[in-house]
Scaffold this motif. Structure first.
Motif, mmCIF file in Angstrom:
data_model
loop_
_atom_site.group_PDB
_atom_site.id
_atom_site.type_symbol
_atom_site.label_atom_id
_atom_site.label_comp_id
_atom_site.label_asym_id
_atom_site.label_seq_id
_atom_site.Cartn_x
_atom_site.Cartn_y
_atom_site.Cartn_z
ATOM 1 N N SER A 313 1.084 -1.062 0.218
ATOM 2 C CA SER A 313 -0.165 -0.063 -0.103
ATOM 3 C C SER A 313 1.038 1.614 0.057
ATOM 4 O O SER A 313 0.692 2.572 0.331
ATOM 5 N N LEU A 314 2.299 1.217 -0.376
ATOM 6 C CA LEU A 314 2.792 2.494 -0.592
ATOM 7 C C LEU A 314 2.263 2.681 -1.864
ATOM 8 O O LEU A 314 1.871 2.931 -2.410
ATOM 9 N N PRO A 315 2.875 4.468 -1.572
ATOM 10 C CA PRO A 315 3.200 5.646 -2.678
ATOM 11 C C PRO A 315 2.781 4.889 -3.832
ATOM 12 O O PRO A 315 4.082 3.954 -3.832
ATOM 13 N N VAL A 316 2.407 5.498 -4.846
ATOM 14 C CA VAL A 316 2.715 4.949 -6.458
ATOM 15 C C VAL A 316 4.390 5.529 -6.732
ATOM 16 O O VAL A 316 4.527 4.222 -7.175
ATOM 17 N N ASP A 317 4.801 6.020 -6.447
ATOM 18 C CA ASP A 317 6.333 6.741 -6.775
ATOM 19 C C ASP A 317 7.512 5.752 -6.204
ATOM 20 O O ASP A 317 8.015 5.407 -6.833
#
Length: 626
Positions: A313-317
């Protein structure tokens, strides 16, 4: 207003099995779905089966369900896992063309007699005097029914989380079901907040597969459904691949851990212990310098590749950064980002073993609403809820499978007896009789039950009887054929397989028991061997080779039979049993076990409490006799 016998809310894996079971058992059934284009959707992994889960799929098939037949229609790879281990943990796993899986399931539902499918979001259960009588959908239309089955998956107040972005949504950006969740709370249900997740989907044209390990399918003739001898669906079979995380991957994750909603506290729901996110694995197991990632195709013509084991669920970048540390993914492009999803579920201890709710009559629940994870667990519950709703309409007792009869029995007993504080996943270790509950013999265990309830056709049952008789006859034949130490051909074959030569006469059956030999290796000295299908040969070998272990488990089951079969009357008030401890009274009154065996598995009920309860039940029997 049209009235139905059964209404099924949701058409995921649980809903499809529920609706088909009720309709096939002769009852007018309505399946309500948020989106008609997403029947049988696979929002997470594009696969069916795996350890313990394949056992469930085979059991669904043996009882007359649809999942196994549908994956055979849509399979683009099938493999047998754990072949280096014993048959109790052998497991089929099939990759699906996700679009085909959904479309084929939709075709089956649309073509089923007694079954209507309608698009509509249920916002309210109609309950009168603690009895459900129908549902109301968002447009205000009301549907009446004698039974209602909720199979809402992860839609109840679903929220998708990616980094610091959070929005209301069901899986794959479908509409969430918020009003129904509120309605369930108003009706007195204790809702829990669970979390699951999915990995990024990557454009396969941006992956250098020469740097990945290939994972080909099984060449042998094999299929999930007992109706099929092999996969023959005309779809092009595809390879899967494997890659490992590395130090650069772990460095990228750990440097950005503070941006993970799992660690910032933004995610409140409890996640699945046995399916953790990649950041959880890297953080919790620092001694492991790499983790396996399976790269799986989502379909025959689909460019998306699913990265099993890379859920986050980490940010897309950050997803892009850590993805490009993998060998072969240096130029990889994400088509769909990974996300976590939080959703409401009920406490499964509020259910009877039939999956009917204790507080509202004629209301059943199945699937992830009951706190489970996985398509297979959902399908199994859906099938049982559909069967039991239909049996109740017939005025018959519910079908409750024992732990010694099926993994499905283990699954439901665990849920309604022990509850779950995290998304429940079936494991082979949960089944105490797993050598009896193999995937290969699910039809031998359960097809007679499926035939009895009306989900197995007469033609299929007769075919099953033929198979059963063929197995028995072949075992008897092998037990009757003697071999002698004076037979040079026999001794030569034994030497070729590094097996000890004979000193005394023996039988072919006893030779098969040797670890280094099997049914196939003795073909040269078995001149009158009949031409049998693979599933018969497989069963013959397993039953002969593991006969001693199987008999031990059967004796243990027989020993436990008395306590498992000892029924407890529904009207028992445990507060009236003076010798029971206070905790036992509380737990027994909450669970309302149907048998002494189920009571013995309730957390907080001791062996001494079971002894007291046994004496109490005997006293009730004596009173009844008087």
């Amino acid at each position: 207003m049209k009235e139905y016998d059964v209404i099924v809310v949701g058409t995921g894996h649980a809903g499809c099995e529920s609706a088909l079971a009720a309709a096939r058992m002769g009852f007018r059934t309505l399946a309500l779905t948020v989106d008609l284009d997403n029947i049988g959707l696979m929002p997470c992994n594009p696969a069916i089966g795996g350890p313990a889960k394949s056992h469930i799929v085979r059991e669904i098939d043996a009882l007359g369900g649809e999942m196994a037949k549908n994956i055979d229609k849509s399979c683009i790879q099938i493999r047998m896992l754990n072949t280096s281990k014993g048959p109790a943990v052998h497991a089929l796993r099939a990759q699906a063309d996700k679009k085909t899986y959904s479309l084929e399931m939709k075709k089956v539902l649309e073509g089923q007699d007694n079954l209507d499918i309608r698009q509509g979001m249920v916002v309210e259960l109609i309950v009168e005097d603690s009895i459900v009588t129908g549902v109301r959908i968002k447009t205000g239309v009301t549907f009446k029914a004698k039974k209602v089955i909720l199979t809402t998956g992860t839609f109840l107040k679903g929220e998708i989380i990616i980094g610091d972005v959070r929005y209301s949504s069901g899986p794959h950006n479908q509409f969430p079901s918020n009003a129904l969740s509120d309605n369930l709370e108003e009706l007195g249900f204790d809702l829990k907040r669970f979390k699951t997740g999915t990995p990024p989907r990557v454009d396969k044209r941006t992956i250098d597969f020469s740097k990945l390990e290939i994972q080909p399918g099984t060449i042998d003739s094999i299929a999930f459904s007992f109706n099929n001898e092999d996969i023959d669906n005309k779809l092009e079979q595809r390879d899967c691949w494997m890659v490992y995380t590395n130090d650069k991957t772990h460095k990228s994750i750990l440097e950005n851990l503070h941006r993970s909603p799992m660690y910032s506290g933004d995610i409140k729901g409890e996640g699945a212990r046995y399916c953790p996110s990649i950041e959880t694995k890297v953080d919790r197991f620092p001694h492991k310098n790499r983790h396996k990632i399976f790269v799986e195709p989502e379909g025959e013509y689909i460019y998306e590749m699913y990265l099993s084991g890379f859920s986050t669920s980490l940010p897309v970048d950050v997803q892009v950064e850590m993805l490009r540390t993998l060998d072969g993914f240096e130029e990889a492009e994400i088509i769909r980002p990974a996300y976590a999803i939080e959703y409401d579920s009920i406490d499964p201890m509020l259910l009877k073993p039939s999956l009917e709710t204790k507080s509202i009559k004629n209301l059943y629940t199945a699937g992830q609403i009951n706190g489970t994870s996985g398509y297979e667990e959902a399908g199994a519950q859906g099938l049982m809820a559909g069967i039991n709703a239909a049996l109740s309409l017939k005025g018959e007792d519910p079908l409750v499978l024992k732990r010694s009869e099926a993994y499905i029995g283990v699954l439901i007993d665990d849920l309604v007896t022990k509850g779950t504080e995290e998304p429940y996943r079936m494991l082979t270790s949960r089944a105490e009789h797993r050598l009896i509950l193999r995937q290969d013999n699910a039809d031998l265990r359960l097809t007679p039950i499926g035939y009895k309830v009306g989900l197995i056709s007469k033609e299929r049952y007769e075919s099953f009887i033929e198979k059963k008789e063929a197995i028995e006859e072949e075992i008897k034949r092998l037990e009757s054929i003697e071999v002698f130490p004076t037979d040079d051909k026999v001794q030569e074959v034994l030497r070729n397989f590094n097996s000890s030569e004979l000193n005394n006469k023996d039988t072919l059956a006893r030779l098969i028991k040797r670890p280094e030999l099997d049914y196939h290796s003795l073909k040269e000295i078995d001149s009158n061997r009949p031409d049998l299908p693979y599933n018969v040969r497989e069963e013959v070998e397993i039953q002969i080779k593991y006969e001693g272990y199987i008999k031990k488990q059967e004796k243990l089951i027989d020993k436990q039979k008395e306590i498992e079969d000892k029924k407890i009357p529904e009207e028992v008030d445990y507060n009236d049993i003076d010798s029971l401890r206070l905790e036992a009274k509380e737990k027994l009154n909450k669970v309302r076990p149907i048998s002494l065996g189920q009571a013995s598995r309730i957390s907080g009920v001791s062996p001494a409490d079971i002894s007291v309860l046994t004496i109490y039940l005997k006293s009730l029997e004596r009173e009844g006799e008087d």
